[in-house]
Enzyme design. Structure first.
Site, mmCIF file in Angstrom:
data_model
loop_
_atom_site.group_PDB
_atom_site.id
_atom_site.type_symbol
_atom_site.label_atom_id
_atom_site.label_comp_id
_atom_site.label_asym_id
_atom_site.label_seq_id
_atom_site.Cartn_x
_atom_site.Cartn_y
_atom_site.Cartn_z
ATOM 1 N N THR A 114 94.197 83.112 50.980
ATOM 2 C CA THR A 114 95.860 82.223 50.254
ATOM 3 C C THR A 114 96.573 82.912 49.255
ATOM 4 O OG1 THR A 114 97.552 81.585 51.067
ATOM 5 C CG2 THR A 114 96.110 80.575 50.500
ATOM 6 N N TYR A 138 96.412 72.583 51.760
ATOM 7 C CA TYR A 138 95.994 73.754 52.014
ATOM 8 C C TYR A 138 95.524 74.827 50.877
ATOM 9 C CZ TYR A 138 96.902 78.313 54.040
ATOM 10 O OH TYR A 138 96.605 79.825 54.266
ATOM 11 N N HIS A 184 108.336 79.647 59.475
ATOM 12 C CA HIS A 184 108.428 80.976 58.967
ATOM 13 C C HIS A 184 109.459 81.479 58.812
ATOM 14 C CE1 HIS A 184 104.001 80.194 59.239
ATOM 15 N NE2 HIS A 184 103.678 80.669 57.880
ATOM 16 N N PHE A 203 116.279 76.950 52.287
ATOM 17 C CA PHE A 203 115.860 76.009 51.349
ATOM 18 C C PHE A 203 115.709 76.345 49.244
ATOM 19 C CE2 PHE A 203 112.677 75.976 54.598
ATOM 20 C CZ PHE A 203 113.195 74.851 55.656
ATOM 21 N N ARG A 276 112.498 73.625 49.197
ATOM 22 C CA ARG A 276 111.404 72.129 50.416
ATOM 23 C C ARG A 276 110.170 71.952 49.260
ATOM 24 N NH1 ARG A 276 109.081 76.438 55.135
ATOM 25 N NH2 ARG A 276 107.995 77.269 53.077
HETATM 26 N N1 UFG Z 1 112.297 79.659 53.941
HETATM 27 C C1 UFG Z 1 113.722 79.310 54.263
HETATM 28 N N2 UFG Z 1 114.194 78.699 55.130
HETATM 29 C C2 UFG Z 1 113.196 78.642 56.287
HETATM 30 C C3 UFG Z 1 112.266 79.339 56.075
HETATM 31 C C4 UFG Z 1 111.979 79.185 55.124
HETATM 32 O O1 UFG Z 1 114.585 79.206 53.417
HETATM 33 O O2 UFG Z 1 114.205 78.131 57.175
HETATM 34 C C5 UFG Z 1 111.915 80.112 52.034
HETATM 35 C C6 UFG Z 1 111.029 79.332 51.841
HETATM 36 O O3 UFG Z 1 111.375 78.241 51.181
HETATM 37 C C7 UFG Z 1 110.060 80.123 50.771
HETATM 38 C C8 UFG Z 1 110.469 81.583 51.587
HETATM 39 O O4 UFG Z 1 111.899 81.545 53.197
HETATM 40 O O5 UFG Z 1 110.894 80.515 49.966
HETATM 41 C C9 UFG Z 1 109.246 81.965 52.780
HETATM 42 O O6 UFG Z 1 109.088 80.901 54.010
HETATM 43 P P1 UFG Z 1 107.643 80.658 54.746
HETATM 44 O O7 UFG Z 1 107.474 79.358 54.952
HETATM 45 O O8 UFG Z 1 107.994 82.346 55.624
HETATM 46 O O9 UFG Z 1 106.860 81.522 53.806
HETATM 47 P P2 UFG Z 1 105.402 80.140 53.208
HETATM 48 O O10 UFG Z 1 105.549 81.650 52.010
HETATM 49 O O11 UFG Z 1 105.952 79.167 52.561
HETATM 50 O O12 UFG Z 1 104.273 80.443 53.458
HETATM 51 C C10 UFG Z 1 103.185 82.112 53.197
HETATM 52 C C11 UFG Z 1 102.398 81.406 54.383
HETATM 53 C C12 UFG Z 1 101.399 80.560 53.799
HETATM 54 C C13 UFG Z 1 100.534 80.577 52.267
HETATM 55 C C14 UFG Z 1 102.149 80.849 51.250
HETATM 56 C C15 UFG Z 1 101.995 80.690 49.430
HETATM 57 O O13 UFG Z 1 102.407 81.135 55.388
HETATM 58 O O14 UFG Z 1 100.340 79.987 54.788
HETATM 59 O O15 UFG Z 1 103.037 81.380 51.870
HETATM 60 O O16 UFG Z 1 102.366 80.362 49.573
HETATM 61 F F1 UFG Z 1 100.441 79.239 52.248
#
Ligand code: UFG
Length: 319
Positions: A114, A138, A184, A203, A276
């Protein structure tokens, strides 16, 4: 080839299995269904419900040539609250799986890693040489696994490739994202478009990015699956390769929401919330190594295509 795919009932796993079957491989799925769905296992694959910790029972006598290991706990927020779960499921589970493989003479593995291993990098474009510094359990669990694979391959008859996914999105045929609860960005925004949520919370809008919202490298799940197909041919005994999988370009949260509005024709109301915990401002990777080592070319780099495919998937499921 005769393959064991762990986590083949999950979102990414189901698409990987579908592509491996299309390529003519013989696939057995091992999944404990803690997150996955039995009906997400593509027809044509054998299914065994069980944990990777008990993989020896499945591997013995089955004649597998390669293990494709996707089974893992993978929620950043949950890992902060329950680090022991990530130690148990990811680190110990993978060690047990590899021990079983080595004891029973299966010596090739492709493992899901990841972007979270890079933490909050201070470079604009990440490469496999970028310092690893995970900021949550993680990412830390996946880095421990990658380091362990390096030791196992250095020690002898073992081959491994770690594929470090960036933000996986989209759907392929009847296989797509079905997390409950959903956290996500794209599927959550689609739930708003479908009227299942009132609004999407963004966020943070004070990041040092052009519109203030986080920038991520979104990569189509079909391109991710194709990388696994290609990785099969790149496994070399005594070698552990690490390969980042992304498009090399970033989209902001606002940009993704705009794509969701355009694709769905719905307004998708948003509100700005606090950042977040553990969210880096920008995560974008070079994919030069993936192109050079695997011969991989992402075919669906446009985030609109990913949203379009995910939208079709949720509408067809009526989810
Ligand atoms: N976001 C929002 N609102 C939401 C959900 C997400 O603003 O309701 C933002 C998050 O802050 C982030 C972006 O959208 O900036 C993407 O968020 P996701 O939750 O879709 O994905 P992440 O980047 O947090 O996570 C992904 C993978 C993880 C991995 C990570 C590595 O799903 O498994 O990238 O940074 F660990």
């Amino acid at each position: 080839m005769r393959l064991l795919v762990t986590g083949g009932a999950g979102y990414i796993g189901s698409v990987v299995v579908a592509r491996l079957l299309e390529e003519g491989h013989d696939v057995t799925v091992l999944d404990d269904l803690s997150k996955g769905h039995r009906d997400a296992v593509p027809a044509g694959a054998r299914f065994i419900q069980g944990r990777i910790h008990d993989a020896a029972l499945v591997i013995e006598g089955a004649g597998f040539e390669v293990v494709v290991h996707l089974a893992a706990s993978s929620l950043v927020g949950e890992s902060v609250e329950h680090p022991a779960k990530y130690e148990e499921n990811n680190v110990l589970g993978t060690a047990r799986l590899c021990n079983a493989m080595q004891t029973l003479g299966v010596n090739k593995i492709i493992v899901s890693s990841t972007a979270a291993v890079y933490g909050v990098p201070d470079v604009a474009i990440i490469t496999e040489e970028t310092e690893t510094a995970p900021v949550n359990p993680y990412g830390s669990s996946k880095l421990t696994i990658d380091n362990d694979l390096a030791l196992r391959t250095q020690a002898g008859e073992f081959a491994a490739i770690s594929l470090r996914y960036f933000n996986v999105a989209g759907a392929y045929g009847s296989f797509g994202e079905r997390h409950r609860p959903e956290t996500h960005l794209i599927p959550t925004a689609l739930e708003v478009a479908m009227g299942q949520r009132a609004s999407l919370t963004i966020f943070g809008d004070d990041f040092p990015t052009p519109d203030g919202t986080c920038v991520r490298d979104y990569i189509h799940v079909l391109d991710i699956a194709n990388a696994h197909v290609l990785a099969m041919a790149a496994l070399e005994i005594g070698q552990h390769d690490i390969v980042n999988l992304g498009n090399g370009s970033g989209f902001s949260v606002q940009g993704v929401v705009e794509a969701v509005r355009n694709v769905t024709g719905h307004s998708v109301p948003t509100e700005i919330g606090p950042r977040r915990a553990g969210d880096p401002g920008v995560l974008v990777t070079s994919n030069e190594r993936a192109r050079a080592h695997l011969g991989w070319i992402p075919e669906h780099p446009d985030v609109t295509t990913m949203v379009d495919d995910a939208w079709r998937f949720v509408q067809e499921r009526g989810a």
